[in-house]
Design a protein around this motif. Structure first.
Motif, PDB file in Angstrom:
ATOM      1  N   PHE A   1       1.983 -51.648  26.177  1.00 35.75           N
ATOM      2  CA  PHE A   1       3.373 -52.092  26.326  1.00 35.75           C
ATOM      3  C   PHE A   1       4.251 -50.957  26.856  1.00 35.75           C
ATOM      4  O   PHE A   1       5.177 -51.181  27.651  1.00 35.75           O
ATOM      5  N   SER A   2       3.971 -49.727  26.416  1.00 37.91           N
ATOM      6  CA  SER A   2       4.742 -48.578  26.907  1.00 37.91           C
ATOM      7  C   SER A   2       4.543 -48.400  28.411  1.00 37.91           C
ATOM      8  O   SER A   2       5.509 -48.180  29.159  1.00 37.91           O
TER       9      SER A   2
ATOM     10  N   GLU B   1       1.630 -58.886  30.933  1.00 35.16           N
ATOM     11  CA  GLU B   1       2.053 -57.657  31.610  1.00 35.16           C
ATOM     12  C   GLU B   1       0.860 -56.874  32.164  1.00 35.16           C
ATOM     13  O   GLU B   1       1.014 -56.061  33.079  1.00 35.16           O
TER      14      GLU B   1
ATOM     15  N   ALA C   1       3.643 -50.758  30.480  1.00 29.06           N
ATOM     16  CA  ALA C   1       4.298 -51.893  31.125  1.00 29.06           C
ATOM     17  C   ALA C   1       5.797 -51.629  31.273  1.00 29.06           C
ATOM     18  O   ALA C   1       6.422 -52.018  32.278  1.00 29.06           O
ATOM     19  N   GLY C   2       6.378 -50.939  30.270  1.00 31.67           N
ATOM     20  CA  GLY C   2       7.797 -50.588  30.352  1.00 31.67           C
ATOM     21  C   GLY C   2       8.078 -49.605  31.476  1.00 31.67           C
ATOM     22  O   GLY C   2       9.095 -49.716  32.178  1.00 31.67           O
TER      23      GLY C   2
ATOM     24  N   GLU D   1      -2.208 -63.123  25.694  1.00 33.56           N
ATOM     25  CA  GLU D   1      -1.048 -62.622  24.959  1.00 33.56           C
ATOM     26  C   GLU D   1      -0.275 -61.533  25.713  1.00 33.56           C
ATOM     27  O   GLU D   1       0.874 -61.253  25.370  1.00 33.56           O
ATOM     28  N   MET D   2      -0.910 -60.918  26.701  1.00 34.98           N
ATOM     29  CA  MET D   2      -0.264 -59.793  27.389  1.00 34.98           C
ATOM     30  C   MET D   2      -0.279 -60.020  28.904  1.00 34.98           C
ATOM     31  O   MET D   2      -1.054 -59.390  29.634  1.00 34.98           O
TER      32      MET D   2
ATOM     33  N   GLU E   1       8.074 -51.475  34.681  1.00 36.13           N
ATOM     34  CA  GLU E   1       9.299 -52.262  34.832  1.00 36.13           C
ATOM     35  C   GLU E   1      10.453 -51.391  35.305  1.00 36.13           C
ATOM     36  O   GLU E   1      11.327 -51.843  36.060  1.00 36.13           O
TER      37      GLU E   1
ATOM     38  N   ILE F   1      -2.468 -51.215  21.857  1.00 39.98           N
ATOM     39  CA  ILE F   1      -1.534 -52.252  22.304  1.00 39.98           C
ATOM     40  C   ILE F   1      -0.151 -51.653  22.574  1.00 39.98           C
ATOM     41  O   ILE F   1       0.504 -51.970  23.576  1.00 39.98           O
ATOM     42  N   ASP F   2       0.297 -50.766  21.669  1.00 38.83           N
ATOM     43  CA  ASP F   2       1.592 -50.114  21.876  1.00 38.83           C
ATOM     44  C   ASP F   2       1.613 -49.311  23.179  1.00 38.83           C
ATOM     45  O   ASP F   2       2.616 -49.300  23.909  1.00 38.83           O
TER      46      ASP F   2
END
Length: 444
Positions: A61-62, A97, A64-65, A94-95, A68, A57-58
């Motif tokens: 998100f990384s 992204e 996705a960053g 939940e995600m 962005e 999951i981390d």
């Protein structure tokens, strides 16, 4: 279209990612080494235990960053693999992204999925073996995995793999040999056999355990010319109850098979083994280790233990500790039990507190440091064949003996006045030892 793949988890996941890369290239796409210039970013996740889920999951998100941050066209973000097979619908909610979630059975459909951009794509049909024949190899695949089966029938009480990967499905032997011949022709010298349980190989399609026969055929590739075949063949993920006398005889008699075996024993207490739904018993484990060491006195056994399984008593743990101290495994990892939802063990009410699970794991690993150092000290002054993996920041070569699997076990750090490259084999004399590494010089 440029594809970037980030892989998490075990060697089986990395094998899957090679298949993903090959499928994408066959569809006209290009694999890139950076997420900053990719049109599609794929994170091949792991969902085996809680720490692996958190890392997956981390990482999503990384990525996705990174997307962005990009000012050009935003790439598609795809989550694939075990975590998605378990939780695709929940993750999709939940995600936001992440654009697409796919399970483990849909890799061969990936080009179509990328075009359709369907949010959740998960087939109920078991995966075929097309992705293995399509896999994209490294530029110098001197060491490579070869998956001989998919899925698992063992159904251990703590494990979600059968739910994720399905039942055990052996690859036809001719299909395996065909891929192995391609690997040998491409320069692979260390072949690592993988599956959820390599010792189960063949029972479902041939009616009997066929790993010994498969090993004989793999050892025969290239004939007597060692440069045309495999120098080392390594066995990972063997179940103790299926390590037969025939398998041990083949391992002992074929010089290309490493004197190394990975056997996830998990415990030694019959009480805990029964609760885990393991087929092994304390006595069968002791007998099998004895047979292996008698046939191959230099064999290095890698195993893993789980501490803090539900209802593991102090007496059960003491048995495990004493067992590790008595048998002095050359390679050992210990994991605190991870309570997984949807498993028989995860639903039990007699969970051991997390801090006790961790304390027990740490206790054995502290002892194992001394055992590992003792094992390494015994190698000082001796000469070993070493495969070169690379060069460290200070210019020393890094490699491994046959007793060490890549990315898992010990490293040999050595000097040489020759210009060596990854995949070369050299003889190294060990001059010094540390807890988990050896230091030496090329022997002349």
């Amino acid at each position: 279209m440029r594809i970037f793949i980030e892989t998490l988890g075990c060697p089986k996941n990395f094998n899957d990612s090679e298949g993903i890369a090959g499928i994408c290239e066959n569809a006209g796409m290009t694999i890139t080494e950076s997420p900053y210039d990719a049109d599609v970013i794929i994170v091949n996740t792991c969902g085996f235990i809680n720490d692996a889920k958190t890392e997956s999951i981390d990482t999503l998100f990384s990525m996705a960053g990174i997307i962005e941050e990009r000012t050009d066209k935003k790439p598609l973000l795809i989550a694939s693999g075990c975590l998605c097979e378990r939780y695709a619908e929940v993750l999709a909610e939940e995600m936001p992204e992440v654009d697409v979630f796919i399970g483990v059975n849909d890799y061969e459909r990936l080009p179509e999925i990328i075009r359709e951009k369907k949010k959740v794509y998960r087939s109920s049909a078991p995966a075929c073996f097309e992705e293995f024949s399509a896999r994209k190899l490294e530029e110098n695949p001197y060491t490579a995995t070869l998956r001989i089966a998919e899925g698992c029938n063992n159904c251990c009480a703590y494990c979600v793999i059968p739910q994720i990967r399905g039942g055990y499905r052996s690859r036809p032997m001719e299909n395996i040999i065909e891929e192995a011949e391609r690997l040998a022709a491409a320069g692979t010298r260390e072949l690592i056999l993988i599956a959820q349980d390599v010792t189960e190989y063949g029972r479902d399609i041939y009616g009997k355990l066929m790993l010994p026969e498969l090993l004989r055929k793999l050892c025969a590739i290239g004939g007597d010319d060692i440069d045309r075949g495999f120098r080392w063949i390594r066995l990972m993920y063997c179940y103790e109850d299926k390590i037969t006398d025939e398998l041990i005889e083949v391992m002992a008699s074929e010089e290309r098979i490493c004197r190394y075996i990975d056997i996830p024993l998990q415990h030694i207490s019959d009480n805990v083994l029964k609760g885990m739904r393991r087929r092994s018993t304390s006595q069968s484990i002791r007998d099998t280790i004895g047979r292996l060491r008698e046939a191959m006195p230099d064999i290095h056994i890698r195993t893993t233990f789980i501490t803090g399984f539900p209802d593991e008593t102090e007496e059960d743990f003491d048995m495990l500790y004493d067992f590790a101290e008595e048998f002095r495994f050359e390679r050992l990892g210990v994991f605190a039990y991870s309570q997984e939802e949807g498993t028989p063990a995860g639903d039990r009410k007699d969970q051991v507190p997390e801090e006790i699970r961790a304390e027990r794991a740490d206790s054995i690993m502290r002892m194992q440091v001394d055992i590992s150092r003792e094992c390494n000290d015994s190698k000082i002054g001796k000469v070993y064949d070493v495969i070169v993996d690379g060069i460290d920041e200070e210019g020393a070569y890094m490699g491994r003996t046959m007793y060490d699997a890549p990315e898992i076990d010990n490293t040999v750090i050595f000097s040489s006045d020759r210009n060596l490259k990854p995949g070369d084999f050299v003889k190294v004399q060990v001059m010094d030892a540390f807890d988990y590494d050896l230091v030496g010089i090329e022997a002349r």
